[in-house]
Design a protein around this motif. Sequence first.
Motif, PDB file in Angstrom:
ATOM      1  N   ASN A   1       0.826  -1.207   0.000  1.00 41.29           N
ATOM      2  CA  ASN A   1       0.000   0.000   0.000  1.00 41.29           C
ATOM      3  C   ASN A   1       0.857   1.252   0.000  1.00 41.29           C
ATOM      4  OD1 ASN A   1      -2.379  -1.481   0.053  1.00 41.29           O
ATOM      5  ND2 ASN A   1      -2.381  -1.607   2.291  1.00 41.29           N
ATOM      6  N   GLU A   2       1.967   1.173   0.723  1.00 43.88           N
ATOM      7  CA  GLU A   2       2.852   2.327   0.808  1.00 43.88           C
ATOM      8  C   GLU A   2       3.374   2.721  -0.568  1.00 43.88           C
ATOM      9  OE1 GLU A   2       7.285   3.263   2.551  1.00 43.88           O
ATOM     10  OE2 GLU A   2       5.994   1.863   3.631  1.00 43.88           O
ATOM     11  N   VAL A   3       3.710   1.713  -1.387  1.00 38.12           N
ATOM     12  CA  VAL A   3       4.232   1.989  -2.718  1.00 38.12           C
ATOM     13  C   VAL A   3       3.169   2.643  -3.578  1.00 38.12           C
ATOM     14  CG1 VAL A   3       5.105   0.948  -4.844  1.00 38.12           C
ATOM     15  CG2 VAL A   3       5.972   0.182  -2.643  1.00 38.12           C
ATOM     16  N   HIS A   4       1.908   2.179  -3.455  1.00 36.32           N
ATOM     17  CA  HIS A   4       0.842   2.788  -4.249  1.00 36.32           C
ATOM     18  C   HIS A   4       0.663   4.257  -3.874  1.00 36.32           C
ATOM     19  CE1 HIS A   4      -0.411  -0.631  -6.513  1.00 36.32           C
ATOM     20  NE2 HIS A   4      -0.684  -1.354  -5.438  1.00 36.32           N
ATOM     21  N   VAL A   5       0.744   4.580  -2.570  1.00 33.79           N
ATOM     22  CA  VAL A   5       0.669   5.972  -2.135  1.00 33.79           C
ATOM     23  C   VAL A   5       1.836   6.757  -2.706  1.00 33.79           C
ATOM     24  CG1 VAL A   5       0.775   7.515  -0.153  1.00 33.79           C
ATOM     25  CG2 VAL A   5      -0.617   5.446  -0.043  1.00 33.79           C
TER      26      VAL A   5
ATOM     27  N   ALA B   1       6.246   6.837 -17.999  1.00 37.66           N
ATOM     28  CA  ALA B   1       6.050   5.572 -17.286  1.00 37.66           C
ATOM     29  C   ALA B   1       4.917   5.687 -16.268  1.00 37.66           C
ATOM     30  CB  ALA B   1       7.351   5.165 -16.595  1.00 37.66           C
ATOM     31  N   LEU B   2       4.803   6.827 -15.608  1.00 41.62           N
ATOM     32  CA  LEU B   2       3.716   7.035 -14.649  1.00 41.62           C
ATOM     33  C   LEU B   2       2.356   7.037 -15.342  1.00 41.62           C
ATOM     34  CD1 LEU B   2       5.282   9.715 -12.288  1.00 41.62           C
ATOM     35  CD2 LEU B   2       4.551   7.425 -11.626  1.00 41.62           C
ATOM     36  N   HIS B   3       2.287   7.636 -16.519  1.00 46.86           N
ATOM     37  CA  HIS B   3       1.040   7.602 -17.286  1.00 46.86           C
ATOM     38  C   HIS B   3       0.683   6.165 -17.640  1.00 46.86           C
ATOM     39  CE1 HIS B   3      -0.502  11.589 -18.068  1.00 46.86           C
ATOM     40  NE2 HIS B   3       0.724  12.047 -18.262  1.00 46.86           N
ATOM     41  N   SER B   4       1.672   5.406 -18.102  1.00 48.70           N
ATOM     42  CA  SER B   4       1.426   4.010 -18.450  1.00 48.70           C
ATOM     43  C   SER B   4       0.921   3.240 -17.234  1.00 48.70           C
ATOM     44  CB  SER B   4       2.700   3.353 -18.997  1.00 48.70           C
ATOM     45  OG  SER B   4       2.471   2.022 -19.383  1.00 48.70           O
ATOM     46  N   LEU B   5       1.518   3.497 -16.076  1.00 46.44           N
ATOM     47  CA  LEU B   5       1.101   2.813 -14.851  1.00 46.44           C
ATOM     48  C   LEU B   5      -0.327   3.178 -14.471  1.00 46.44           C
ATOM     49  CD1 LEU B   5       1.771   1.026 -12.430  1.00 46.44           C
ATOM     50  CD2 LEU B   5       2.741   3.040 -11.295  1.00 46.44           C
ATOM     51  N   ARG B   6      -0.676   4.455 -14.558  1.00 45.14           N
ATOM     52  CA  ARG B   6      -2.032   4.893 -14.184  1.00 45.14           C
ATOM     53  C   ARG B   6      -3.081   4.252 -15.083  1.00 45.14           C
ATOM     54  NH1 ARG B   6      -2.498  10.847 -14.714  1.00 45.14           N
ATOM     55  NH2 ARG B   6      -4.457  10.601 -13.589  1.00 45.14           N
ATOM     56  N   PHE B   7      -2.808   4.227 -16.389  1.00 43.53           N
ATOM     57  CA  PHE B   7      -3.764   3.614 -17.307  1.00 43.53           C
ATOM     58  C   PHE B   7      -3.876   2.110 -17.057  1.00 43.53           C
ATOM     59  CE2 PHE B   7      -2.584   7.343 -20.114  1.00 43.53           C
ATOM     60  CZ  PHE B   7      -3.770   8.021 -19.883  1.00 43.53           C
ATOM     61  N   ARG B   8      -2.763   1.479 -16.712  1.00 43.17           N
ATOM     62  CA  ARG B   8      -2.791   0.047 -16.398  1.00 43.17           C
ATOM     63  C   ARG B   8      -3.657  -0.209 -15.159  1.00 43.17           C
ATOM     64  NH1 ARG B   8       1.586  -2.965 -18.914  1.00 43.17           N
ATOM     65  NH2 ARG B   8       2.760  -1.545 -20.251  1.00 43.17           N
ATOM     66  N   MET B   9      -3.517   0.648 -14.151  1.00 45.98           N
ATOM     67  CA  MET B   9      -4.339   0.496 -12.951  1.00 45.98           C
ATOM     68  C   MET B   9      -5.817   0.654 -13.275  1.00 45.98           C
ATOM     69  SD  MET B   9      -2.133   2.550 -10.077  1.00 45.98           S
ATOM     70  CE  MET B   9      -0.653   1.820  -9.340  1.00 45.98           C
ATOM     71  N   ASN B  10      -6.139   1.615 -14.153  1.00 45.57           N
ATOM     72  CA  ASN B  10      -7.536   1.843 -14.518  1.00 45.57           C
ATOM     73  C   ASN B  10      -8.132   0.632 -15.233  1.00 45.57           C
ATOM     74  OD1 ASN B  10      -7.477   4.425 -13.465  1.00 45.57           O
ATOM     75  ND2 ASN B  10      -7.040   5.402 -15.420  1.00 45.57           N
ATOM     76  N   VAL B  11      -7.333   0.002 -16.090  1.00 41.14           N
ATOM     77  CA  VAL B  11      -7.827  -1.105 -16.911  1.00 41.14           C
ATOM     78  C   VAL B  11      -7.775  -2.431 -16.170  1.00 41.14           C
ATOM     79  CG1 VAL B  11      -7.424  -2.461 -19.019  1.00 41.14           C
ATOM     80  CG2 VAL B  11      -7.247   0.043 -19.081  1.00 41.14           C
ATOM     81  N   HIS B  12      -6.670  -2.678 -15.441  1.00 38.91           N
ATOM     82  CA  HIS B  12      -6.425  -4.007 -14.884  1.00 38.91           C
ATOM     83  C   HIS B  12      -6.559  -4.090 -13.368  1.00 38.91           C
ATOM     84  CE1 HIS B  12      -4.989  -5.243 -18.828  1.00 38.91           C
ATOM     85  NE2 HIS B  12      -4.173  -4.220 -18.851  1.00 38.91           N
ATOM     86  N   GLY B  13      -6.683  -2.973 -12.674  1.00 37.47           N
ATOM     87  CA  GLY B  13      -6.745  -3.013 -11.211  1.00 37.47           C
ATOM     88  C   GLY B  13      -5.375  -2.807 -10.586  1.00 37.47           C
ATOM     89  N   LEU B  14      -5.365  -2.732  -9.244  1.00 38.89           N
ATOM     90  CA  LEU B  14      -4.143  -2.377  -8.522  1.00 38.89           C
ATOM     91  C   LEU B  14      -3.200  -3.556  -8.279  1.00 38.89           C
ATOM     92  CD1 LEU B  14      -5.577   0.032  -5.799  1.00 38.89           C
ATOM     93  CD2 LEU B  14      -4.518   0.622  -7.987  1.00 38.89           C
TER      94      LEU B  14
END
Length: 339
Positions: free
Chosen positions: A14-18, A96-109
């Motif tokens: 969780n800390e990393v996600h924050v 890379a942060l944009h790619s990560l955010r879109f991945r979270m939106n599509v695939h979950g955390l």
Amino acid sequence: MASRIIGQAKGKANEVHVFIASGVVHQRADWGSIHEKICQLLIPLRTSMPFYNSEDERQHGLRQLQQRQKHLIEFCYTVAQKYLFEGKHADAVPAALHSLRFRMNVHGLSSVELVPAYLLLAEASLGLGRIVQAEEYLSQAQWTVLKSTECSHATHSLLHRNLGLLYMAKENYEEARYHLANDIYFASCAFGTEDIKTSGGYFHLANLFYGLKKLDLADTLYTKVSEIWDKYLDDRYQVLSQARIQQIDLLGKQFETDTGLDEAQEAEAIRILTSILNIRESTSDTAPQKTIFVLKTLAQEYAMRAFSLSREQQLSDQEQSTIQELLSLISAEETHPVT
């Protein structure tokens, strides 16, 4: 050492996600490296979903939205990779942060699909000298892989490659060698031992041996990398030449580039071959033919890029013909044995 990183990940998920979320805010000023490239693509994602008359229409709209997000995932990922291969580590972070955010939106955390983006962020952090930050991204990536039952060989390869680079930065060369060997193993399982995607593992392992003054081992691996790229470019040129002679287009599609590589892969080829060329030139008194071999391969990469650009910019037939003649000469030149 590797087990310690895994243990950290369990307690820090969780800390990393924050940390990532706050990182987006802190990097906002630098989004010019990617934002201007995707500004128009973001508009449909930021627009409220319209009212649909039926459930079928609503599902169709959601599928279209996901397709746009998936396109942005790959686009941002490729841009970030290109920046990394060009040594522009700070510019790679926003993409890379944009790619990560879109991945979270599509695939979950918790999806393994997040791992490639974590690894990009880890590599960018290493390039910026932020080893602790790189470890946090890598620990999250490693923990995500361990929890997954569907992780591909390609993803395992990238994870071990980045762990190898981390331990090289920490001067723990035994651990680095272990991970780079695993990178080569998993890449070979995914793509084959002679594929350009596997060559990166050979290249980093060669750099490790070169830094340790184990020059014979480094030389063998640098030679292998050069041969892989030379064969790929030569084969690609032969296929394209035949297609042009027959006036056909492979798979009925326009070629994106005459090298068959995306921008990130082209940047990788140039970085790897230029690095090997610099090393070869520093030892040219003992093995000049090795320098010649790398120069030939690098020349073919640049010539194919030049020809691709000449077609895109619609240069004259004479200018295109001149570049194509150069490519023919490079390709027809008999390769000297690399010994």
